[in-house]
Design a protein around this motif. Structure first.
Motif, PDB file in Angstrom:
ATOM      1  N   ASP B 133       6.003  44.682  39.394  1.00 38.68           N
ATOM      2  CA  ASP B 133       6.991  44.936  39.762  1.00 38.68           C
ATOM      3  C   ASP B 133       7.483  44.594  41.086  1.00 38.68           C
ATOM      4  OD1 ASP B 133       9.637  46.293  40.594  1.00 38.68           O
ATOM      5  OD2 ASP B 133       8.831  48.440  40.213  1.00 38.68           O
ATOM      6  N   TRP B 134       8.310  43.425  40.970  1.00 37.96           N
ATOM      7  CA  TRP B 134       8.534  42.555  42.189  1.00 37.96           C
ATOM      8  C   TRP B 134       9.412  43.126  43.272  1.00 37.96           C
ATOM      9  CZ3 TRP B 134       5.848  38.611  44.026  1.00 37.96           C
ATOM     10  CH2 TRP B 134       4.970  38.111  42.961  1.00 37.96           C
ATOM     11  N   ASP B 135      10.023  44.336  42.950  1.00 39.69           N
ATOM     12  CA  ASP B 135      11.097  45.124  43.840  1.00 39.69           C
ATOM     13  C   ASP B 135      10.079  45.754  44.591  1.00 39.69           C
ATOM     14  OD1 ASP B 135      13.495  44.294  42.611  1.00 39.69           O
ATOM     15  OD2 ASP B 135      13.607  45.773  41.301  1.00 39.69           O
ATOM     16  N   LEU B 209       7.128  42.568  51.418  1.00 37.04           N
ATOM     17  CA  LEU B 209       7.878  42.204  50.141  1.00 37.04           C
ATOM     18  C   LEU B 209       7.966  40.574  49.862  1.00 37.04           C
ATOM     19  CD1 LEU B 209      10.716  45.128  49.966  1.00 37.04           C
ATOM     20  CD2 LEU B 209       8.704  44.556  48.689  1.00 37.04           C
ATOM     21  N   PHE B 210       7.664  40.010  48.681  1.00 37.66           N
ATOM     22  CA  PHE B 210       8.128  38.856  48.468  1.00 37.66           C
ATOM     23  C   PHE B 210       9.409  38.531  48.864  1.00 37.66           C
ATOM     24  CE2 PHE B 210       8.281  35.041  45.549  1.00 37.66           C
ATOM     25  CZ  PHE B 210       7.339  34.287  46.324  1.00 37.66           C
ATOM     26  N   ALA B 211      10.206  39.164  48.655  1.00 37.53           N
ATOM     27  CA  ALA B 211      11.741  38.930  48.763  1.00 37.53           C
ATOM     28  C   ALA B 211      11.951  38.669  50.058  1.00 37.53           C
ATOM     29  CB  ALA B 211      12.623  40.098  48.098  1.00 37.53           C
ATOM     30  N   GLU B 212      11.331  39.497  51.070  1.00 42.46           N
ATOM     31  CA  GLU B 212      11.439  39.285  52.582  1.00 42.46           C
ATOM     32  C   GLU B 212      11.081  37.771  53.115  1.00 42.46           C
ATOM     33  OE1 GLU B 212      11.110  43.767  54.128  1.00 42.46           O
ATOM     34  OE2 GLU B 212       9.510  42.394  54.694  1.00 42.46           O
ATOM     35  N   LEU B 213       9.997  37.378  52.509  1.00 39.11           N
ATOM     36  CA  LEU B 213       9.353  36.356  52.660  1.00 39.11           C
ATOM     37  C   LEU B 213      10.174  35.180  52.463  1.00 39.11           C
ATOM     38  CD1 LEU B 213       5.457  35.308  51.996  1.00 39.11           C
ATOM     39  CD2 LEU B 213       7.305  33.802  51.175  1.00 39.11           C
ATOM     40  N   CYS B 214      10.870  35.240  51.117  1.00 38.32           N
ATOM     41  CA  CYS B 214      11.755  34.199  50.730  1.00 38.32           C
ATOM     42  C   CYS B 214      13.100  34.031  51.647  1.00 38.32           C
ATOM     43  CB  CYS B 214      12.308  34.555  49.352  1.00 38.32           C
ATOM     44  SG  CYS B 214      11.026  34.369  47.936  1.00 38.32           S
ATOM     45  N   GLU B 215      13.392  35.434  52.174  1.00 41.49           N
ATOM     46  CA  GLU B 215      14.613  35.498  53.072  1.00 41.49           C
ATOM     47  C   GLU B 215      14.247  34.461  54.288  1.00 41.49           C
ATOM     48  OE1 GLU B 215      15.689  39.273  53.982  1.00 41.49           O
ATOM     49  OE2 GLU B 215      16.078  39.592  51.661  1.00 41.49           O
ATOM     50  N   ASP B 216      13.007  34.745  54.850  1.00 38.54           N
ATOM     51  CA  ASP B 216      12.470  33.922  55.974  1.00 38.54           C
ATOM     52  C   ASP B 216      12.476  32.749  55.631  1.00 38.54           C
ATOM     53  OD1 ASP B 216      12.185  36.322  57.280  1.00 38.54           O
ATOM     54  OD2 ASP B 216       9.989  35.973  57.290  1.00 38.54           O
ATOM     55  N   VAL B 246       0.156  44.229  46.702  1.00 40.06           N
ATOM     56  CA  VAL B 246      -0.159  45.713  47.110  1.00 40.06           C
ATOM     57  C   VAL B 246       0.787  46.460  46.549  1.00 40.06           C
ATOM     58  CG1 VAL B 246      -0.222  47.289  49.107  1.00 40.06           C
ATOM     59  CG2 VAL B 246      -1.491  45.086  49.221  1.00 40.06           C
ATOM     60  N   ILE B 247       0.569  47.451  45.834  1.00 41.62           N
ATOM     61  CA  ILE B 247       1.804  48.196  45.131  1.00 41.62           C
ATOM     62  C   ILE B 247       2.248  49.420  46.357  1.00 41.62           C
ATOM     63  CG2 ILE B 247       2.560  49.465  42.992  1.00 41.62           C
ATOM     64  CD1 ILE B 247       1.943  46.392  42.741  1.00 41.62           C
ATOM     65  N   GLY B 248       3.461  49.418  46.595  1.00 37.50           N
ATOM     66  CA  GLY B 248       3.658  50.445  47.710  1.00 37.50           C
ATOM     67  C   GLY B 248       3.868  51.838  47.000  1.00 37.50           C
TER      68      GLY B 248
END
Lengths: 283, 248
Positions: B133-135, B209-216, B246-248
């Motif tokens: 779950d990528w979210d 979060l992978f999304a944060e890494l993409c934003e960077d 890691v599933i939060g």
């Protein structure tokens, strides 16, 4: 409390890892140096897990420092407990010595003066360790190369009192008795006669080296030689008095092929069998 | 003399060969030499075992002289000898300031040995992607991973020595190069890190979060290039066994 059966083992050392992992090494148990496996993960811990699936394991430490004037280290005990909980060893042992004081670590087993004050420190250390681990500790008699002017009792008297006060067990190293006897001029037979053998759970066999130091011949506990005859004779006496003790050979340097150590272990087995037969009472 | 005073005095003998305090407390002091020999011998052996390629690069004389100076200056403070080699890197850096490959070779050997016993992880694999779950899922580096920066070609020297080949001459680059050291299963590895990886990997020491890494990445490289970069890096990390979900 009762845990007799396995009797003859070897120390697990790197040159023999592959043979132990392949299985079918004819030993009843293995002993490992605890600190080598007090790591987060990786190959060492995995090897120990695999060996544990095949053999009972005894954990043998070198850094507890039960005789430290500033007490045993809580973080060390926490990490040892973690290993104990995972491996579920048959025995956990360390030495009657100190290796740490005020942040300094010697990585060598250093001697203690045998005094009432030292006895109080050691017993407090054993109590703290047994409480932290939730089990009995075995304490091993050391080899030593100096003695203290302040000594108030012999090593065997010190061990007897330590066992009586703490309920710990003993790991009796017959090579260490021989080495210290030669270095300090006591009779190993007198030492053995005073040992509370009901507390002896393990026996160590090893070899030593003779060195000339300041014009004086001394024996050094090097674990780099086969078990010599005088040590075998002490072993025969010890195993007769502690017939349920688990016995093993320690070899840490100049390590030979596994077959050579297994042949030495057969000598231990044969000596014990002879004594077992001698002690059979005819009906 | 109290037990504490005796132990401090014994420590002075081992560390500084000063027996003035301990000798009077002994019935016979001649055996003290055995302890001194054991102490120094075990530390010398520990450093030699931890840095075989640094030893080979320096030769016996240079390595043993540096090890002896280190032992004189730095008594051990950890219960495990495995921790003792760490400080030797700084000793080598101070001893050979104009030859950065010496300390960097040792730095690489030290981090490989750290990776060898780092905590076990189950790295993210391509088979996990469909389930993720990528979210909510966050990524972090495996516990054995670390990012190192080299001014010299020490990694190339290490590789040559490890393969018993003639090592290249030491070279100092104009700009440092980044390498990732980690353990895949039970094998320790290292490889160069790309510029984009070197920028984002420190942030993955903790779950992110992978999304944060993409934003960077988008902030640094623009949104179009960031998508491709993120995909390439994730594929490489999964192939290398470098990241954990890691599933939060």
């Amino acid at each position: 409390m009762p845990l007799p059966a396995p009797r003859f083992g070897l120390g697990l050392r790197k040159p023999h890892y592959a043979e132990f992992l392949a299985g079918d090494v004819p030993v009843d148990f293995v002993e490992v140096i605890s600190e080598n496996f007090m790591v987060a993960g990786g190959r060492p811990r995995d090897i120990l897990r695999q060996v544990r699936e095949r053999h009972p394991v005894a954990l043998h430490g070198v850094s507890l420092s039960v005789g430290s004037a500033d007490g045993v280290d809580a973080e060390y005990l926490r990490r040892l407990r973690s290993l104990v909980d995972e491996i579920e060893p048959a025995f956990v042992s360390d030495h009657l010595c100190w290796t740490r004081f005020a942040g300094f670590q010697s990585h060598d087993l250093l001697p203690l003066p045998y005094t009432a004050a030292t006895l109080a420190v050691v017993c407090a250390g054993v109590d703290a360790t047994q409480n932290a681990l939730g089990r009995q500790m075995l304490i091993e008699n050391p080899s030593s190369y100096v003695s203290f002017a302040a000594d108030e009792m012999s090593e065997w008297e010190f061990l007897r009192e330590m066992v009586a006060r703490t309920g710990c067990g003993l790991l009796l190293d017959v090579n260490n008795i021989y080495v210290s006897g030669q270095n300090h001029g006591f009779d190993p037979a007198a030492y053995l006669a005073a040992i509370p053998f009901e507390a002896v759970r393990q026996i160590h066999l090893a070899g030593h080296t003779s060195r000339e130091i300041d014009g004086r011949g001394m024996l050094v506990d090097t674990h780099d030689q086969p078990v010599p005859d005088p040590v075998w004779r002490l072993f025969a006496e010890a195993i007769a008095r502690a017939p349920h003790a688990w016995a093993m050979i320690e070899r840490d340097d100049n390590i030979p092929a596994l077959d050579a150590l297994l042949a030495e272990l057969d000598v231990a087995r044969a000596l014990a069998q002879t004594i077992d037969a001698d002690q059979q009472v005819p009906a | 003399m109290s037990l504490a005073a005796q132990q401090a005095a014994f420590g002075a003998w081992l560390h500084r060969a000063d027996d003035t305090a301990i000798a009077p407390a002994l019935a016979d002091a001649r055996g003290l030499a055995v302890y001194q020999n054991n102490y120094r011998g075990s530390l010398m052996a520990c450093l030699a075992e931890a840095f075989p390629h640094t030893h080979a690069w320096l030769g016996d004389e240079g390595f043993e002289a540096a090890a002896a100076r280190h032992i004189d200056a730095h008594p051990p403070s950890s219960f495990t000898l495995d921790a003792y080699p760490k400080g030797f890197v700084a000793t080598l850096r101070a001893t050979w300031p104009a030859d950065p490959e010496v300390a960097e070779l040792a730095m690489l050997e030290w981090h490989l040995s750290e990776a060898f016993v780092a905590a076990d992880d189950r790295p993210l694999s391509p088979n996990d992607l469909a389930e993720l779950d990528w979210d909510r899922a966050q990524l972090r580096l495996v516990a054995s991973a670390r990012l190192l920066h080299f001014a010299s070609n020490a990694p190339a020297i290490w590789s040559a020595l490890a393969h018993e080949a003639d090592p290249p001459a030491a070279v100092v680059a104009e700009t440092p190069t980044a390498f990732i050291v980690w353990r895949a299963d039970f094998i320790c590895c290292f490889r160069p890190a790309s510029g984009a990886e070197a920028a984002v990997l420190p942030g993955l020491a903790e779950p992110r979060l992978f999304a944060e890494l993409c934003e960077d990445l988008a902030g640094e490289h623009g949104p179009d290039e960031a998508v491709g970069l993120a995909g390439e890096m994730l594929a490489r990390w999964m192939a290398d066994g470098l990241v954990v979900a890691v599933i939060g």
